[in-house]
Design a protein around this motif. Structure first.
Motif, PDB file in Angstrom:
ATOM      1  N   GLY A 185       0.805  -1.219   0.000  1.00 51.81           N
ATOM      2  CA  GLY A 185       0.000   0.000   0.000  1.00 51.81           C
ATOM      3  C   GLY A 185       0.828   1.254   0.000  1.00 51.81           C
ATOM      4  O   GLY A 185       1.193   1.792  -1.029  1.00 51.81           O
ATOM      5  N   ILE A 186       1.150   1.733   1.192  1.00 52.51           N
ATOM      6  CA  ILE A 186       1.820   3.020   1.327  1.00 52.51           C
ATOM      7  C   ILE A 186       3.159   3.022   0.613  1.00 52.51           C
ATOM      8  O   ILE A 186       3.473   3.921  -0.156  1.00 52.51           O
ATOM      9  CB  ILE A 186       2.026   3.344   2.821  1.00 52.51           C
ATOM     10  CG1 ILE A 186       0.685   3.332   3.548  1.00 52.51           C
ATOM     11  CG2 ILE A 186       2.713   4.688   2.987  1.00 52.51           C
ATOM     12  CD1 ILE A 186       0.799   3.279   5.032  1.00 52.51           C
ATOM     13  N   LYS A 207       2.815   2.867  -3.243  1.00 58.06           N
ATOM     14  CA  LYS A 207       2.347   4.138  -3.790  1.00 58.06           C
ATOM     15  C   LYS A 207       3.470   5.168  -3.804  1.00 58.06           C
ATOM     16  O   LYS A 207       3.679   5.882  -4.778  1.00 58.06           O
ATOM     17  CB  LYS A 207       1.182   4.644  -2.939  1.00 58.06           C
ATOM     18  CG  LYS A 207       0.550   5.934  -3.414  1.00 58.06           C
ATOM     19  CD  LYS A 207      -0.648   6.240  -2.544  1.00 58.06           C
ATOM     20  CE  LYS A 207      -1.305   7.549  -2.949  1.00 58.06           C
ATOM     21  NZ  LYS A 207      -2.461   7.846  -2.104  1.00 58.06           N
ATOM     22  N   LYS A 208       4.237   5.235  -2.704  1.00 59.80           N
ATOM     23  CA  LYS A 208       5.351   6.172  -2.629  1.00 59.80           C
ATOM     24  C   LYS A 208       6.410   5.818  -3.669  1.00 59.80           C
ATOM     25  O   LYS A 208       7.019   6.693  -4.275  1.00 59.80           O
ATOM     26  CB  LYS A 208       5.962   6.144  -1.224  1.00 59.80           C
ATOM     27  CG  LYS A 208       7.065   7.183  -1.012  1.00 59.80           C
ATOM     28  CD  LYS A 208       7.576   7.125   0.412  1.00 59.80           C
ATOM     29  CE  LYS A 208       8.563   8.249   0.677  1.00 59.80           C
ATOM     30  NZ  LYS A 208       9.745   8.198  -0.185  1.00 59.80           N
ATOM     31  N   LYS A 227      -8.881   4.504 -10.571  1.00 61.09           N
ATOM     32  CA  LYS A 227      -7.775   4.394  -9.626  1.00 61.09           C
ATOM     33  C   LYS A 227      -6.443   4.633 -10.331  1.00 61.09           C
ATOM     34  O   LYS A 227      -5.571   5.337  -9.806  1.00 61.09           O
ATOM     35  CB  LYS A 227      -7.788   3.011  -8.977  1.00 61.09           C
ATOM     36  CG  LYS A 227      -6.644   2.766  -8.001  1.00 61.09           C
ATOM     37  CD  LYS A 227      -6.720   3.692  -6.808  1.00 61.09           C
ATOM     38  CE  LYS A 227      -5.642   3.360  -5.783  1.00 61.09           C
ATOM     39  NZ  LYS A 227      -5.651   4.278  -4.635  1.00 61.09           N
ATOM     40  N   ILE A 263      -3.683   7.699  -9.528  1.00 58.92           N
ATOM     41  CA  ILE A 263      -2.268   7.500  -9.208  1.00 58.92           C
ATOM     42  C   ILE A 263      -1.392   8.248 -10.201  1.00 58.92           C
ATOM     43  O   ILE A 263      -0.377   8.845  -9.834  1.00 58.92           O
ATOM     44  CB  ILE A 263      -1.915   5.998  -9.194  1.00 58.92           C
ATOM     45  CG1 ILE A 263      -2.675   5.295  -8.071  1.00 58.92           C
ATOM     46  CG2 ILE A 263      -0.418   5.791  -9.022  1.00 58.92           C
ATOM     47  CD1 ILE A 263      -2.504   3.794  -8.055  1.00 58.92           C
ATOM     48  N   GLU A 312      -1.263  11.854  -9.246  1.00 61.92           N
ATOM     49  CA  GLU A 312      -0.416  12.057  -8.074  1.00 61.92           C
ATOM     50  C   GLU A 312       1.067  11.993  -8.443  1.00 61.92           C
ATOM     51  O   GLU A 312       1.898  12.643  -7.812  1.00 61.92           O
ATOM     52  CB  GLU A 312      -0.735  11.001  -7.008  1.00 61.92           C
ATOM     53  CG  GLU A 312      -2.103  11.178  -6.372  1.00 61.92           C
ATOM     54  CD  GLU A 312      -2.455  10.042  -5.443  1.00 61.92           C
ATOM     55  OE1 GLU A 312      -1.633   9.097  -5.321  1.00 61.92           O
ATOM     56  OE2 GLU A 312      -3.533  10.081  -4.830  1.00 61.92           O
ATOM     57  N   THR A 371      -6.242   2.968   4.350  1.00 56.99           N
ATOM     58  CA  THR A 371      -5.277   3.206   5.421  1.00 56.99           C
ATOM     59  C   THR A 371      -5.359   4.646   5.900  1.00 56.99           C
ATOM     60  O   THR A 371      -5.395   5.575   5.086  1.00 56.99           O
ATOM     61  CB  THR A 371      -3.845   2.915   4.928  1.00 56.99           C
ATOM     62  OG1 THR A 371      -3.795   1.594   4.370  1.00 56.99           O
ATOM     63  CG2 THR A 371      -2.844   3.011   6.069  1.00 56.99           C
ATOM     64  N   ASP A 423      -3.908   5.923   2.008  1.00 57.21           N
ATOM     65  CA  ASP A 423      -3.896   5.033   0.847  1.00 57.21           C
ATOM     66  C   ASP A 423      -5.208   4.267   0.802  1.00 57.21           C
ATOM     67  O   ASP A 423      -5.802   3.971   1.853  1.00 57.21           O
ATOM     68  CB  ASP A 423      -2.718   4.053   0.928  1.00 57.21           C
ATOM     69  CG  ASP A 423      -2.599   3.185  -0.310  1.00 57.21           C
ATOM     70  OD1 ASP A 423      -2.247   3.726  -1.366  1.00 57.21           O
ATOM     71  OD2 ASP A 423      -2.871   1.972  -0.227  1.00 57.21           O
ATOM     72  N   GLN A 451      -6.966   1.023  -1.675  1.00 58.82           N
ATOM     73  CA  GLN A 451      -6.774   0.149  -2.827  1.00 58.82           C
ATOM     74  C   GLN A 451      -7.511  -1.173  -2.646  1.00 58.82           C
ATOM     75  O   GLN A 451      -7.770  -1.612  -1.523  1.00 58.82           O
ATOM     76  CB  GLN A 451      -5.289  -0.132  -3.032  1.00 58.82           C
ATOM     77  CG  GLN A 451      -4.638  -0.890  -1.880  1.00 58.82           C
ATOM     78  CD  GLN A 451      -3.216  -1.294  -2.170  1.00 58.82           C
ATOM     79  OE1 GLN A 451      -2.929  -1.890  -3.201  1.00 58.82           O
ATOM     80  NE2 GLN A 451      -2.310  -0.940  -1.276  1.00 58.82           N
TER      81      GLN A 451
END
Length: 248
Positions: A9-10, A13-14, A51, A55, A58, A141, A197, A199
């Motif tokens: 997840g986090i 994404k990062k 989704k 992303i 972002e 999250t 986050d 997903q």
């Protein structure tokens, strides 16, 4: 700290946002095209596409790139045809690993993925070998310090969430059935709950605790898999110490 949560997840994404832009945009464009091909080019009616576009925004992917990726998926402009595959395997310590892939040449991709497993103490397994260990879930999250846990629980459960779990000292996970994911996410947003986050993912029913070299090796394996151009997502059931996860 288990593999399905913070890693998928986090951290994932990062990694997209912070990684080399060229590779990130290539992967994002591929996901957008595949999503548009499967569900159409209207983001309002295609949750997967919506989704992927979120992303991409972002990550500061140019809007023109996003548009062309959608058009390639819908067939409005010519493009490469991608095939979606899932590889199953084992990592260090008997950990289970699932790898979702989009490729235009599986005869090239298959041996490359097999080699990554082999180089990091793992091996490819037959279809169905580890997939049964995972269930599809929605995961939202949030940071503990930014929410009132009682209010969060009321909002989430009333919207259809299955459970709320603490994954460490900093984060909570709101877990939903896939069908309720969007409703729960929107409800939390309307309730002014800051979301770190959100997903649709696969969650392992059990975890494998790894320490020392095995923990290092599984993190390197997942990192190498995620770095491959054709890999979309990696799921695993490893559980490693938080300090090792944060160093990776």
């Amino acid at each position: 700290m288990s593999g399905h949560s913070r890693w998928a997840g986090i951290k994932h994404k990062k990694a997209i946002i912070d990684s080399k832009r060229g590779k990130a945009f290539t992967k994002l464009g591929k996901e957008i095209s595949v999503a548009a091909k499967q569900g159409g080019g209207n983001v309002e009616n295609n949750a997967r596409l919506r989704k992927a576009v979120e992303i991409a925004r972002e990550a500061n992917m140019p809007q023109e790139n996003v548009k062309k990726a959608i058009q390639r998926g819908t067939g409005e402009i010519p493009g490469v045809i991608f095939e979606e595959l899932r590889y199953e395997g084992y990592g260090p310590g008997g950990s289970a690993v699932l790898v979702d892939i989009s490729t235009d040449n599986k005869n090239r991709t298959a041996p490359e993925i097999r080699k990554i497993f082999s180089d990091h103490g793992g091996n490819i397994a037959e279809a169905g070998s580890v997939g049964w260990m995972f269930s599809a879930k929605g995961i939202v999250t949030v940071e503990k310090s930014k929410v009132n846990e009682e209010s969060l629980m009321t909002l989430a459960l009333d919207a259809g969430a299955e459970d709320i779990k603490s994954i460490d000292d900093e984060y909570l996970e709101v877990i939903t059935a896939p069908v309720d994911f969007e409703k729960v996410k929107v409800t939390l947003q309307k309730g002014a709950i800051p979301i770190v986050d959100a997903q649709l993912t696969l969650v392992s029913q059990t975890t494998v605790a790894l320490e020392g070299k095995q923990a290092e090796d599984i993190l390197k394996l997942v990192e190498a898999l995620e770095d491959h151009d054709d890999v979309n997502k990696v799921f695993s059931n490893f559980d490693v110490p938080k300090e090792m996860m944060m160093r990776s």
